[in-house]
Every structure is written in structure tokens, then in C-alpha cells.
Design an enzyme around this catalytic site. Sequence first.
Site, PDB file in Angstrom:
ATOM      1  N   HIS A 271     -18.711   0.225  18.399  1.00 17.07           N
ATOM      2  CA  HIS A 271     -17.977   1.496  18.412  1.00 17.07           C
ATOM      3  C   HIS A 271     -17.480   1.790  17.010  1.00 17.07           C
ATOM      4  O   HIS A 271     -17.129   0.880  16.266  1.00 17.07           O
ATOM      5  CB  HIS A 271     -16.776   1.409  19.372  1.00 17.07           C
ATOM      6  CG  HIS A 271     -16.241   2.743  19.760  1.00 17.07           C
ATOM      7  ND1 HIS A 271     -15.349   3.443  18.989  1.00 17.07           N
ATOM      8  CD2 HIS A 271     -16.510   3.517  20.833  1.00 17.07           C
ATOM      9  CE1 HIS A 271     -15.075   4.582  19.581  1.00 17.07           C
ATOM     10  NE2 HIS A 271     -15.761   4.667  20.698  1.00 17.07           N
ATOM     11  N   ASP A 328     -19.735   2.983  27.683  1.00 11.05           N
ATOM     12  CA  ASP A 328     -21.043   3.238  28.307  1.00 11.05           C
ATOM     13  C   ASP A 328     -21.689   2.001  28.891  1.00 11.05           C
ATOM     14  O   ASP A 328     -22.721   2.100  29.564  1.00 11.05           O
ATOM     15  CB  ASP A 328     -21.988   3.851  27.252  1.00 11.05           C
ATOM     16  CG  ASP A 328     -21.513   5.222  26.832  1.00 11.05           C
ATOM     17  OD1 ASP A 328     -21.324   5.450  25.626  1.00 11.05           O
ATOM     18  OD2 ASP A 328     -21.280   6.063  27.728  1.00 11.05           O
TER      19      ASP A 328
END
Length: 392
Positions: A271, A328
Site C-alpha cells: 500500500h 483488496d
Amino acid sequence: ETGLITLDVGFKNTGATKSTITYLDGDLGQLYYRGYPIEQIAKKSTFTEVMYLLLEGELPTLEQLNKFEGDIKKNSLVSEEMKQILKAFPRSAHPMGVLSTLTSALTAFNPHAVNVKSEKDLYNAYTLLLGKFPVLCAWTYRLKLGLPLNYANNRLDYPHNIYQMMFRMPTEDLEIDEVFVDAINKLLILHADHEQNCSASTVRMVGSAQTGLFASISAGVSALWGPLHGGANQAVIEMLEMIKDDGGDLQKWIDKAKSKDDSFRLMGFGHRVYRNFDPRAKVIKKVADDVFSRLGVEDETLEIAKKLEEVALNDPYFIEKKLYPNVDFYSGIIYRALGIPTEMFTIMFALGRLPGWIAQWKEMRMNNEPINRPRQIYIGNPKRDYIDIDKR
Ligand code: SDX
């Protein structure tokens, strides 16, 4: 690398704006909506209440919430002519491409809601969008399966409505799956906003030119579609299936993800901001366990995901690069268990992110922010004279 300087491009460290909506702490793995920790919100709130919180800045009273939900329901009918646009698409079209087109088309079919001059105009525009967007999302699903389109049912709340618009068949009564509704309510909340991510920044960028709300959100849908962004939830499942079909050798794929001469990346990991666990991933992992125990189903892909997470989290490369599972990583596994096809996973992400996009757009417009126009570091040719073609 130009040999001159190392370019840090891609807005990696840019403070693009000032915002009061969402707070992230990447090192501690914290996420607050208007100051409320995501863990509490996901446990106690509803998606329409979170919409209100993000858009108006405070948790609503019961009266405020009822009025807000009523104003959204007033807008849940989508003009019949928009079905012609939908039906012009082949069933093979990716739902995200269909959704961005239909969202932009709302401008043509709702001209009265486009020129936003006051906070009231803005409220009318976004309650219209909040009413019609879930219908458009459900229509992309029905188009994919060649099924008749459903309308919203204003007697139902948001997650129940999404379920019936996606799964209602004209030939039989619909029994709503409460496991689906509970899980979707939490997943929509967890996806609702995430400060200046790629798609929210796109919505702000487009809106900063005073482009209308629907066209700005359509651009956000397109940005979210990318596999490095919201499209990752679909890419995670495709990756897990590939690993399973390849015999399940996890270390082989983790080594591929680490190698510099291979573009393969572990989807659902890493991320831009979080250098710790994505707090949403922790909640979603619990939702996955709850969904599977309530449905009483085993899922080999979930088992592979859990093992992959364990191996990756103990791998020196992933530890050094501070790569953890993100939002996700598990969401797609839940969507699939709820009967949603892979190509619809990013639609579900968009459905959740819509109030966040609108809140970001609203803040940008209410603050009269200037048109976004970043600069660059020029590393091209120095000044030179034109050469006629017969001398080249
Ligand atoms: C979302 O921004 C948001 O808030 C987004 C989001 C939201 O709610 O809006 O949280 C939603 O988009 C989550 C991210 C979903 N994407 C994926 O899961 C795709 C896989 N992840 C990566 O592509 C990547 O981690 C990104 C795109 C998420 C972040 O990329 P960055 O910040 O540009 O990180 P980077 O490429 O600079 O990585 C740093 C290093 C690199 O190695 P070096 O060049 O330093 O040697 O870590 C490596 C990368 O190669 N790396 C990975 C990796 N992610 C980063 N290596 C293997 N597998 C990965 N997944």
C-alpha cells in the site's frame, strides 16, 4: 533515474489538499472517518449512516437519517432511455466500463442537477446520484448475465435493495440472504472513503475544473478500475486461482513477486500509505470467517489466501518492504462466497466508495479550491532548431 536525479514521481509525497473527512496513519495502521475509528464504525453503523457522516461531517440524529434516506429513495428511478445505452454494450463488456459510461450519461438525463451553485444544489445532485448509482451497478450485473433489469424497491434499505436488484428473478419470489446483507453493509462501510487515493484524487482533479459531479464521479470509476487500485480485488482472486491451478506452490509465487526482472506482484499486498496492516483488511478477514461459518462452506481459495498471507508476512523481503495485506486481499473471496461474479468485485468497491468520492468533491468545491494544475521536472531535449524533412 535520469543519471541526474532520482525522480520520485506519482504524487508519492504530495500534500494535494487539506481535508477534514478521513484520517490515515500509515505507520500505525489507523483509519478514522470524521474522527471515528473504522473498527467502531464497521461494527455499529449502517452504510447510509456512514454516507451521512462523510458528507455532512457528523453522525445523524434519527430524524436527519430518515430525511436523508428518504431524499435518496426519491431519486432511485433511473430514466428508461438509459437502458438503451446499457443495452448497446455487448455482454462481454467489463462492468466498470459500463458503469463509468452510465454514470457520465446521468449528466445528459439530469441536466437540472448539473450546475451546482449552492449547498442545496449540491445536496440535490448527490442524493440523486446516491439514489441512481446502485441501480446502475445492479444493471451492469444483469447485463452481464443477460437478465431482465430490476428497479429499486423503496420499501427496502440500501443493502437489501442492492441484493434484490442484483438477484431478483421475475419468475419466483425472492428470499433475501441476510448473510449477504450483513456482509455487504460492512464491506460498503469499509470501502466508503480513503482520503486522497488515486480515484478520489481523480474526482477532485476533474471536479477542480468545475466539471459536473456525475462526470467527475465517472472519472473516479475509471481510475478505480485499474488492477493496482480497486481492480486489485478481482486480480487477487485471479492470482489465487492461478496459484491453485499451478499446484499451490506458494513460495514459488512469492519469489516471483520479489524478483526485479518479473512484473508479477502479489495482488492484495502492499500500500502507498500503510506500512503496517491495513485496518480494513483485519476487519474484512473477520467478515470472511463469519460469512464462511454462517454459509457453512469451505473455500479452497480462502485457505490458500490465509497460507499465502502467513508465508509472505514471514518473508524477509515483505518484512523489509513493509508489505501487508490490504483491503483488496480478502474482499473478493467474500464477494464470491456471496454469489457475486469476479468481474463485479470492483463494482462493489465503487458502490462503497461513492459517498467518499462525493464528500471529497463537495469539500473541494465548497472550499473554492483552484483548478488542479501540478508542475513537472523537465528532463527532455534542450532548445534545438527545426530540421527540414529532406535534411533528416
Ligand atoms: C487500493 O491509495 C489507497 O488508499 C488505495 C486503496 C483505497 O482504499 O482507495 O487502499 C485501495 O488500491 C489498495 C491497493 C490495491 N492494489 C494491489 O493490491 C496491487 C498490488 N500492490 C502493489 O502494486 C503496490 O503495493 C501498490 C500499488 C498498492 C503501492 O505501490 P507503491 O506505493 O507505488 O509502492 P512501490 O511500488 O513503491 O513499492 C515499494 C517496493 C517496490 O520495490 P522496490 O522498487 O523498492 O525494490 O515494494 C515492492 C515494489 O516492487 N512492492 C511489491 C508489492 N507492492 C510493492 N512487491 C511485490 N508485491 C507487491 N504487492
